[in-house]
Design an enzyme around this catalytic site. Structure first.
Site, mmCIF file in Angstrom:
data_model
loop_
_atom_site.group_PDB
_atom_site.id
_atom_site.type_symbol
_atom_site.label_atom_id
_atom_site.label_comp_id
_atom_site.label_asym_id
_atom_site.label_seq_id
_atom_site.Cartn_x
_atom_site.Cartn_y
_atom_site.Cartn_z
ATOM 1 N N ASP A 1 0.818 -1.201 0.000
ATOM 2 C CA ASP A 1 0.000 0.000 0.000
ATOM 3 C C ASP A 1 0.860 1.263 0.000
ATOM 4 O O ASP A 1 1.633 1.484 -0.909
ATOM 5 C CB ASP A 1 -0.969 -0.036 1.179
ATOM 6 C CG ASP A 1 -2.170 0.884 0.982
ATOM 7 O OD1 ASP A 1 -2.013 1.959 0.382
ATOM 8 O OD2 ASP A 1 -3.275 0.551 1.439
ATOM 9 N N ASP B 1 -8.562 -7.683 -3.878
ATOM 10 C CA ASP B 1 -8.347 -6.329 -3.364
ATOM 11 C C ASP B 1 -9.179 -5.319 -4.156
ATOM 12 O O ASP B 1 -9.007 -5.192 -5.363
ATOM 13 C CB ASP B 1 -6.863 -5.983 -3.482
ATOM 14 C CG ASP B 1 -6.491 -4.652 -2.855
ATOM 15 O OD1 ASP B 1 -7.400 -3.947 -2.369
ATOM 16 O OD2 ASP B 1 -5.290 -4.325 -2.859
ATOM 17 N N GLY C 1 -7.594 -10.548 0.122
ATOM 18 C CA GLY C 1 -7.919 -9.171 -0.186
ATOM 19 C C GLY C 1 -6.726 -8.243 -0.039
ATOM 20 O O GLY C 1 -5.572 -8.658 -0.164
ATOM 21 N N HIS C 2 -7.014 -6.972 0.260
ATOM 22 C CA HIS C 2 -5.984 -5.950 0.337
ATOM 23 C C HIS C 2 -4.946 -6.289 1.398
ATOM 24 O O HIS C 2 -3.743 -6.233 1.147
ATOM 25 C CB HIS C 2 -6.642 -4.608 0.647
ATOM 26 C CG HIS C 2 -5.695 -3.457 0.692
ATOM 27 N ND1 HIS C 2 -5.043 -2.985 -0.426
ATOM 28 C CD2 HIS C 2 -5.274 -2.675 1.727
ATOM 29 C CE1 HIS C 2 -4.273 -1.964 -0.091
ATOM 30 N NE2 HIS C 2 -4.385 -1.760 1.209
ATOM 31 N N PHE C 3 -5.411 -6.625 2.588
ATOM 32 C CA PHE C 3 -4.509 -7.010 3.678
ATOM 33 C C PHE C 3 -4.324 -8.525 3.648
ATOM 34 O O PHE C 3 -4.708 -9.235 4.590
ATOM 35 C CB PHE C 3 -5.059 -6.529 5.018
ATOM 36 C CG PHE C 3 -5.064 -5.034 5.173
ATOM 37 C CD1 PHE C 3 -3.909 -4.341 5.479
ATOM 38 C CD2 PHE C 3 -6.232 -4.308 4.987
ATOM 39 C CE1 PHE C 3 -3.904 -2.960 5.611
ATOM 40 C CE2 PHE C 3 -6.244 -2.924 5.121
ATOM 41 C CZ PHE C 3 -5.076 -2.254 5.429
#
Length: 243
Positions: A54, A193, A219-221
């Site tokens: 990120d 994500d 997902g994103h994390f």
């Protein structure tokens, strides 16, 4: 020399975690990069392998193009460097923030939605339901309470969202760095994500044909539910380049 273990350093950024800065600190990616560059100097670190995610991606890549650090390898876990990687639905209110020159109305929309507890939780819960029992609700709750809740925290995060446009302006320089350096790259990516899509992972191969791209059902994390798989993939990658 090939190692079975690694010494890991993981700094907070200003505006996150427990890092403290002066009250007049301007929250921008340029200034965060200066803080991390000073931290590297203080620890006499001039060369390392880096794991970015990120916001860590543009900071890490800014350090590289400014010659503040030499990378032996880059592991990017949902850390974007290509416009193709933007999830349009997620970024729509943020693009509007940029397009309206940081208007109060646009800031309020982002604050009320993207920076709400529900909005933060959605970033964690983009992992498949079958892995939901691996997610610790303290993760998004602490993130919200520590970094976002409260007027001062919210304003800092909004400032960084607006400033993120300056990272996009540097994408061509980041990509040139990948081409010129041919630093080994592993893009290990949570494919669900909503922020940074799989296209952003695949795009690394445009400038680094030897880049390894691995997609996870996460997902994103992604590290919240797939930490051991990411560790296995990362160690195999580092071993393959003699690190």
């Amino acid at each position: 020399m090939l190692s079975d273990s690694y010494h890991v350093l993981s700094p907070d950024f200003p505006g996150f975690g427990l890092t403290k800065v002066d009250s007049d600190f301007t929250y921008s990616f340029a200034n965060i990069t200066k803080v991390i560059a000073a931290w590297l100097v203080a620890l006499s670190i001039s060369k390392t392998a880096v794991y970015v995610h990120d916001y860590g991606a543009p900071v890490g890549f800014r350090l590289a193009i400014s010659n503040a650090i030499e990378y032996s390898a880059i592991i990017t876990q949902n850390g974007n460097a290509y416009e193709a990687g933007f999830g349009q639905d997620h970024w729509a209110p943020l693009f509007n923030l940029w397009n309206t020159a940081n208007s109060d109305q646009a800031r309020k929309v982002v604050a009320d939605n993207v920076l709400s507890l529900k909005g933060i939780r959605s970033q964690y819960n983009s992992t498949p339901l079958k892995d939901s029992d691996l997610l610790n609700p303290e993760a998004w709750t602490f993130n919200y309470l520590q970094n976002i809740q409260g007027d001062a925290n919210t304003e800092r995060q909004l400032d960084l969202f607006y400033d993120y446009r300056t990272n996009v302006e540097l994408y061509p320089q980041f990509q040139k760095y990948f081409r010129d350096s041919q630093v080994p790259i592993l893009a290990v990516w949570g494919k669900n994500d909503p922020s940074f899509t799989p296209a952003g992972a695949s795009a690394f191969k445009r400038d680094s044909p030897g880049a390894i791209v691995e997609f996870l059902d996460a997902g994103h994390f992604a590290i919240e539910g797939k930490r051991w798989e990411i560790a296995r993939i990362s160690r195999a990658f580092l071993s393959s380049i003699g690190w």
